[in-house]
Design an enzyme around this catalytic site. Structure first.
Site, PDB file in Angstrom:
ATOM      1  N   GLY A  45       0.308  -1.516   0.069  1.00  0.00           N
ATOM      2  CA  GLY A  45      -0.024  -0.108  -0.305  1.00  0.00           C
ATOM      3  C   GLY A  45       0.558   1.355   0.204  1.00  0.00           C
ATOM      4  N   GLY A  64       4.955  -3.101   6.644  1.00  0.00           N
ATOM      5  CA  GLY A  64       4.156  -3.501   7.386  1.00  0.00           C
ATOM      6  C   GLY A  64       3.934  -4.370   8.023  1.00  0.00           C
ATOM      7  N   GLU A  65       4.869  -5.890   6.822  1.00  0.00           N
ATOM      8  CA  GLU A  65       4.370  -7.174   6.972  1.00  0.00           C
ATOM      9  C   GLU A  65       5.367  -8.278   7.611  1.00  0.00           C
ATOM     10  OE1 GLU A  65       2.519  -8.802   4.066  1.00  0.00           O
ATOM     11  OE2 GLU A  65       0.590  -8.080   4.877  1.00  0.00           O
ATOM     12  N   GLN A 124       4.993  -0.157  11.934  1.00  0.00           N
ATOM     13  CA  GLN A 124       4.274  -1.385  11.290  1.00  0.00           C
ATOM     14  C   GLN A 124       5.264  -2.088  11.701  1.00  0.00           C
ATOM     15  OE1 GLN A 124       2.148  -1.470   8.548  1.00  0.00           O
ATOM     16  NE2 GLN A 124       1.073   0.270  10.614  1.00  0.00           N
ATOM     17  N   ASN A 127       8.055   7.216   6.432  1.00  0.00           N
ATOM     18  CA  ASN A 127       8.823   7.956   7.993  1.00  0.00           C
ATOM     19  C   ASN A 127       8.701   7.245   8.658  1.00  0.00           C
ATOM     20  OD1 ASN A 127       7.211   8.966  10.506  1.00  0.00           O
ATOM     21  ND2 ASN A 127       5.459  10.348   9.552  1.00  0.00           N
TER      22      ASN A 127
END
Lengths: 735, 316, 209
Positions: free
Chosen positions: A515, A695-696, A629, A622
């Protein structure tokens, strides 16, 4: 814009806003309760009726009868929707494969049988308890292990071929001086996001608006159309805030279809939130796996043979939890074999959960690596470093776009004090606790998908970013504001962001850690167009204008950016598309985990004492939100290591522990200080921002690092997740 | 939730009178367990009598030197009471090992004693459960039983009583004060409050219909070192796999009670006598009649090891 | 409202009517949830965020649903509705509770503070500011409960309420990371912001203790 050549220098590289740890711009809304989620749309749907889903009481069979009389007579009941009056329902093209509404067939426990719509929530819930259903129940297949010997090779899938053999794996393994052949299991896991699936559906004429909790607006809309038959052009999906997803909201569930149908039937808005005890069996989960890993190595630690077989189960044509995926990218070794087998189960449907395939695969592979290092008498960090590869190991002609895994390990080992790791298991005991350290690699694909965005410049100089991207906690609002601020040369305070609305340009949504790269790429493309428009409006020729400090400069002339919109707002929209750099280069994110655990020498309780992850994930847009995350993934992975398991009742075919008391996820007291280090790197092959996602990545490998630390602490090797105490208690020394 | 009518009582007598007039009524205090179960249609009272304003919310010294704990004293207040912390530390330790700060702020003393099992099949109205639906069968036997009882259960039910507080109260030989509708009262030792499941696991206590627990009385403090070790899968906010409550004196004598292993706080006075011989002997006595399932047999060594760890701490 | 009226920016809260409506009503109409079919509703007076409310409710209404549905104070979240997650945490008479496990009617005369009562976007409570500074949230759904709990936990430590991690429960608890972690454990954050939440609380508590 098309991204098909590596990025060169562009305005993002100025790093005035990008790369800075900006606070989240949605922080004031979220911390004051002013962020409104799908079920909280009182302003949009002030007279919403309440829907309550009744789930099936059996796992497999046929509905013989549904008696709604008593429920219909209950106070406040407006309508009850079952398969008998819902009209024909179709299927989403991909997931779920099971029907949103059961009937007459029931294919899994807690599949929706009915939606009761009533004036109040209490009335709807009570009326649901008066529905009488009789079933003809059938025996089902609920036990993955029972199909270990018989499950066929999985059908070819989006993840690549189910079987790959490179060179002579069997021969190389048989002749390897050091061999490892072990089997590992991972249980079904639940996303357990804090906001249950929820939708408020509002019809205005033939137009439907669904406020729903989704990770992807376009998927939600398209799938809703496919299931209900409502024309997609008549649907609007809105999701400005999402209370967590982790993959569970990548695809629609019963709430949205049933709310849409119900709102049309009762002629007023209807809102449906799944009650927590329904969520786990009604929706999806991470499927269980049984994995067999074979490693062959020489005395110098070089892997000569690497084999990974994974068995997983699901409904027919369901998601494949192909745990072999990371092995195809992670370590060198000339002779290779990967094989995915799939059992058909009658359990609730499995689907994607944070780092699907990688998370489960790395739970096994990275214990195997630890075990092999021990056989070789090598340090586990060194063993991994020795087997690094700069080309995709299954496709040597395909280099990695950027792979600094060894740097992650070296830096992490140094920062964590890895040299203090006890070289023998069960060597350190402090105050009744065994102390151990563990490490593991992390890998997760770095993808970007076509996404569009619009950027507006208003006469007051405010830049507004618009796209249907979602912020599921990822910090998307903030990084998109940073991207636009950097591109337009304004302070982040001058940027507003609107997300999560199908009226806005379509993006790939949130998932698969794509994303961030996808949506920032879209905003980049739109900003490039807007810059051209601004320069043209201000009479600056040729793409040479400099956007900085709210001003636009060309040669000796400098004008306020806002002037460009003095005679009317300027807006630009673009779609970012991607060429074949993904094929040419293997694009991945990498990391190294380091964990210290304490295991109670009497009770075998585990406490993780510290965690460090070093990440190599391209440019970090960022560092504050990216860190969040990563620690989020580490925390979820800690749950997977120590406590998370959906327990299958093999008699009746359902997940027994289907609430947040019995499906335990980590709490504050489980989580120690967590440190995250990002390597300073840019990957020009991924996107114009040279960024990837994180994120993962954090969840990949971390459970194995904890498992390896438990082994280092106790000398007991457990290969079945989660590492609950009964699995090694009896092997600890008497006290 | 099924519709119910609701009344606030202002005294125990009024609460009892209302209960006698309203068949199907239940008292509600903290509500942290009752409402949970009502939402799932496991409890379906037709009337609720709110007893939060009837007093009984104080902890008083008894003439004998013990404490009388009002039934409505909140778990947080019980755990925070100066004398409880000092002289009955095992009680404070047990209470704060349970639930969360939010729940302890609300949950009452009597409600905590009467909380129902967390057996996942009891909590699932689609599944057979003899406790919830007498005669329907037990899904836990042969099902998922990892967290369930290893002793004191029956072939109709292997549910555990989940209260931590009750384990400490059993160790402390607490007395339960009960008031009846006719204004009379009775007291029973906590050992007699819980009923073995036998063939009727739906009947969990020896309280008669309409009876109200008004107080829990602690005998004078016994001294000794107090321990409460709750073993669970996560570090907090979870039910016990096993818990071990111990009071041990310098001479090695003491007493021990267990949570998470039985349909009631598990204590055998014969095991107390074995405590000076060590964890192995005491556990062997305590759990001599254990009949664990394949999934929960680990609780036996876990109890022994946890007790051993406590006894070695006590010695040091 | 048009959904796209929601714009998020750091400079100011450019937001449409949805959020403001949620904090505006003092004497709410209950017509929205259908009093025409209501069974025996009962009167209830209580104070929420220093405002008095006189309402009539279905006795089954939990304090949580009173806030979220009847009064449209949606800052308090429903995560599990069974006391298993802490998202619904509010402060009643100075103590934090799970509002999902309490009937509204049990709160006659009570004083309730919700997340909306602690601060507003342009006037943040110090704990809210600290959460933003330390990035102590991600999806934001557990956040109101975490913040209400944080405020209450600091008070509980001050008042000497004992906890599971105290070696000596008769002693005064310290304001330590271990204490805060244990006391916050009734608030689940699946996004995994725990270590940032801890930093936020220690930041505020360290400044005030």
């Amino acid at each position: 814009m098309r991204f098909d050549t590596p990025a060169t220098t562009n305005p993002i590289d100025q790093l005035r806003v990008i790369g800075k740890p900006h606070d989240r711009i949605d922080g004031p809304l979220k911390t004051t309760g002013n962020a409104t989620y799908a079920y909280e749309q009182h302003a949009a749907a002030p007279n919403a009726a309440y829907g309550f889903i009744l789930g099936a009481g059996i796992a497999k069979g046929t509905i013989k009868s549904i008696d709604l009389d008593e429920a219909r007579r209950a106070p406040g009941t407006l309508e009850i929707i079952t398969y008998e009056n819902a009209g024909p329902l179709g299927f989403a093209p991909f997931i779920p494969r099971t029907a949103a509404l059961a009937g007459p067939r029931v294919t899994h426990y807690h599949q929706a049988i009915a939606l009761v719509v009533a004036e109040t929530f209490e009335q709807a819930r009570d009326a649901a308890s008066h529905i009488r259903i009789t079933y003809s129940e059938e025996a089902g297949r609920y036990d993955l292990a029972a199909q270990y010997d018989t499950a066929p090779i999985a059908p070819d899938y989006i993840l690549g071929p189910s079987e790959m053999r490179i060179n002579d794996f069997d021969g190389a393994f048989a002749s390897a001086p050091f061999q490892l052949d072990e089997t590992y299991t991972t249980p079904p896991e639940s996303h357990a996001m804090m906001e249950p699936q929820a939708t408020t559906a509002v019809w205005e004429g033939d137009q439907l608006i669904c406020w729903t909790s989704t990770q992807g607006i376009a998927v939600a809309l398209g799938d809703l159309a496919a299931v209900t038959g409502i024309p997609p052009e008549n649907i609007r999906v809105v999701s400005p805030f999402i209370g967590g997803g982790f993959g569970s909201k990548s695809f629609n569930h019963a709430d949205i279809s049933l709310a849409a149908i119900a709102a049309r039937m009762v002629g007023r808005p209807v809102k449906v939130a799944m009650q927590r005890p329904l969520v786990i069996n009604n929706t999806t989960h991470r499927p269980a796996t049984i994995q067999r890993i074979k490693l062959g190595a020489n005395a110098d630690g070089k892997i000569t043979a690497i084999g990974h077989e994974a068995l997983f189960g699901n409904v027919e044509n369901g998601w494949q939890e192909s745990a072999i995926v990371p092995t195809r990218h992670l370590y060198a070794g000339a002779n290779r074999m990967t094989l995915a087998r799939m059992a058909t189960l009658d359990l609730p449907e499995g689907s994607t959960m944070r780092a699907p395939c990688e998370a489960a695969g790395m739970m096994a592979l990275e214990i195997a690596m630890d075990e092999m290092a021990e056989k070789l008498g090598m340090d586990p960090v060194e063993f991994r470093i020795v087997n690094d590869t700069q080309v995709s190991p299954d496709h040597p002609e395909r280099p990695f776009s950027l792979r600094k895994l060894n740097e992650c390990f070296r830096l992490g080992a140094d920062r964590f004090g890895w040299q203090d790791r006890p070289s023998r298991p069960r060597a350190v005991q402090e105050d009744g606790w065994y102390i151990g350290m563990g490490t593991a690699a992390a890998i997760r694909g770095a993808l970007a998908f076509p996404s569009a965005a619009r950027v507006r410049l208003a006469s007051d100089g405010i830049v507004t970013v618009e796209c249907d991207m979602t912020d599921i906690g990822t910090g998307t609002y903030t990084v998109l504001a940073q991207t636009a601020a950097e591109m337009m040369g304004v302070d982040i305070d001058q940027v507003a962001v609107s997300l999560g609305d199908s009226n806005l340009p379509a993006t790939a949504g949130s998932g698969g850690q794509y994303g961030c790269a996808s949506s920032t790429g879209a905003v980049y493309a739109a900003c490039v167009k807007l810059r051209e428009l601004v320069a043209e409006t201000l009479g600056f020729p040729g793409g040479e204008a400099i956007f900085e400090g709210g001003m636009v400069r060309h040669g000796e002339t400098s004008l306020p950016l806002a002037i460009a919109a003095a005679n009317g707002e300027l807006a630009a929209e673009d779609l970012m598309e991607y060429g074949d750099l993904f094929q040419t280069f293997d694009q991945q994110t990498f990391g190294a985990h380091f964990v210290k655990v304490a295991v109670n020498s009497a009770t075998a309780e585990v406490r993780v004492r510290s965690m460090l992850m070093v990440c190599a994930a391209g440019r970090i847009l960022n560092p504050k939100t990216a860190r969040s995350q990563v620690i989020g993934g580490m925390t979820m992975g800690l749950g997977g290591a120590l406590m998370e398991e959906l327990v299958v009742d093999k008699n009746r075919g359902f997940f027994v522990n289907h609430d947040l008391a019995s499906y335990e996820v980590p709490v504050h007291a489980d989580i120690p200080h967590q440190e995250v280090v990002f390597l300073d790197e840019v990957d020009p092959y991924t996107s114009p921002l040279k960024a990837k996602g994180v994120g993962e990545l954090g969840i990949s490998g971390v459970a194995a690092a904890i498992a390896n630390a438990i082994y280092n602490a106790t000398g007991v090797r457990v290969r079945q997740y989660p590492m609950t105490l009964e699995k090694y208690l009896s092997e600890l020394p008497q006290i | 939730m099924r519709p119910f009518s609701y009344q606030r009582a202002t005294s125990a007598a009024e609460a009892l009178r209302l209960a006698s007039e309203l068949p199907g009524a239940r008292f509600i205090a903290g509500g942290t367990n009752l409402l949970d179960l009502m939402k799932l249609s496991i409890e379906r009272p037709s009337h609720l009598i709110d007893i939060n304003r009837i007093g009984l919310d104080r902890i008083e010294d008894t003439p004998e030197g013990g404490l009388r704990i009002g039934a409505l004293v909140r778990n947080t207040d019980l755990a925070s009471h100066k004398r409880v912390r000092k002289e009955y530390a095992v009680l404070t330790k047990a209470v704060v090992a349970g639930a969360s700060g939010q729940i302890r702020n609300k949950a009452s003393t009597a409600g905590n004693l009467l909380q129902r099992t967390r057996c996942p099949y009891f909590y699932n109205t689609d599944q057979p459960c003899n406790k919830r639906n007498p005669g329907s069968g037990c899904s836990a036997i042969g099902g998922f039983s990892r967290s369930l009882a290893i002793i004191g259960a029956s072939d109709t039910c292997i549910a555990t009583q989940p209260s931590d507080m009750a384990v400490a109260l059993r160790l402390l030989d607490a007395i339960i004060e009960i008031e009846r509708q006719d204004g009379s009262g009775r007291t029973i030792p906590i050992a007699d409050l819980y009923k073995a499941p036998g063939t009727s696991p739906d009947v969990e206590t020896t309280l008669a219909a309409g009876e109200l627990i008004t107080a829990v009385v602690l005998p004078p403090p016994s001294g000794g070192k107090h321990f409460y070790h709750k073993v669970r899968d996560r570090a907090s906010y979870a039910f016990a796999l096993v818990s071990v409550a111990v009071i041990v004196h310098d001479n090695g004598s003491g007493k021990v009670a267990l949570g998470g292993v039985a349909p009631k706080p598990w204590r055998l006075e014969t095991a107390d006598a074995a405590l000076p011989l060590g964890a192995e002997a005491a556990t062997a006595t305590l759990l001599a009649s254990a009949t664990p399932t394949h999934e929960n047999a680990y609780k036996i060594p876990l109890v022994e090891r946890t007790l051993g760890s406590i006894l070695s701490q006590a010695r040091s | 409202m048009k959904p796209s009226d929601i714009k998020v920016s750091r400079r100011t809260v450019l937001i449409g009517t949805a959020a403001t409506a949620a904090i505006a009503s003092v004497r709410p109409s209950l017509g929205a949830t259908g009093d025409e079919v209501a069974a025996a509703r009962m009167p209830l007076s209580l104070s929420i965020n220093r405002r008095s409310y006189d309402v009539e409710v279905d006795p089954r209404t939990t304090l949580l649903d009173l806030l979220r549905e009847n009064l449209k104070l949606t800052g308090t979240k429903k995560g599990c509705d069974h006391g298993q997650c802490g998202a619904c945490t509010v402060i009643v008479n100075g103590r934090r509770i799970n509002s999902c496990l309490s009937l509204a009617l049990m709160h006659q005369g009570d004083e309730c503070t919700t997340i909306e009562g602690l601060g507003e976007p342009d006037q943040l409570h110090e704990v809210q500011s600290a959460f933003i500074k330390h990035d102590a949230f991600q999806c934001g759904y557990c956040t109101p409960g975490q913040i209400c709990s944080s405020v209450a936990v600091m008070d509980e430590i001050k008042r000497g309420v004992p906890s599971h991690v105290m070696a000596d429960v008769a002693a005064q608890p310290g304001f330590t990371e271990t204490e805060v972690r244990e006391r916050m454990s009734g608030n689940i954050c699946r996004c995994g912001a725990y270590s940032n939440i801890l930093d936020a609380i220690m930041d505020v508590g360290g400044a005030t203790s």
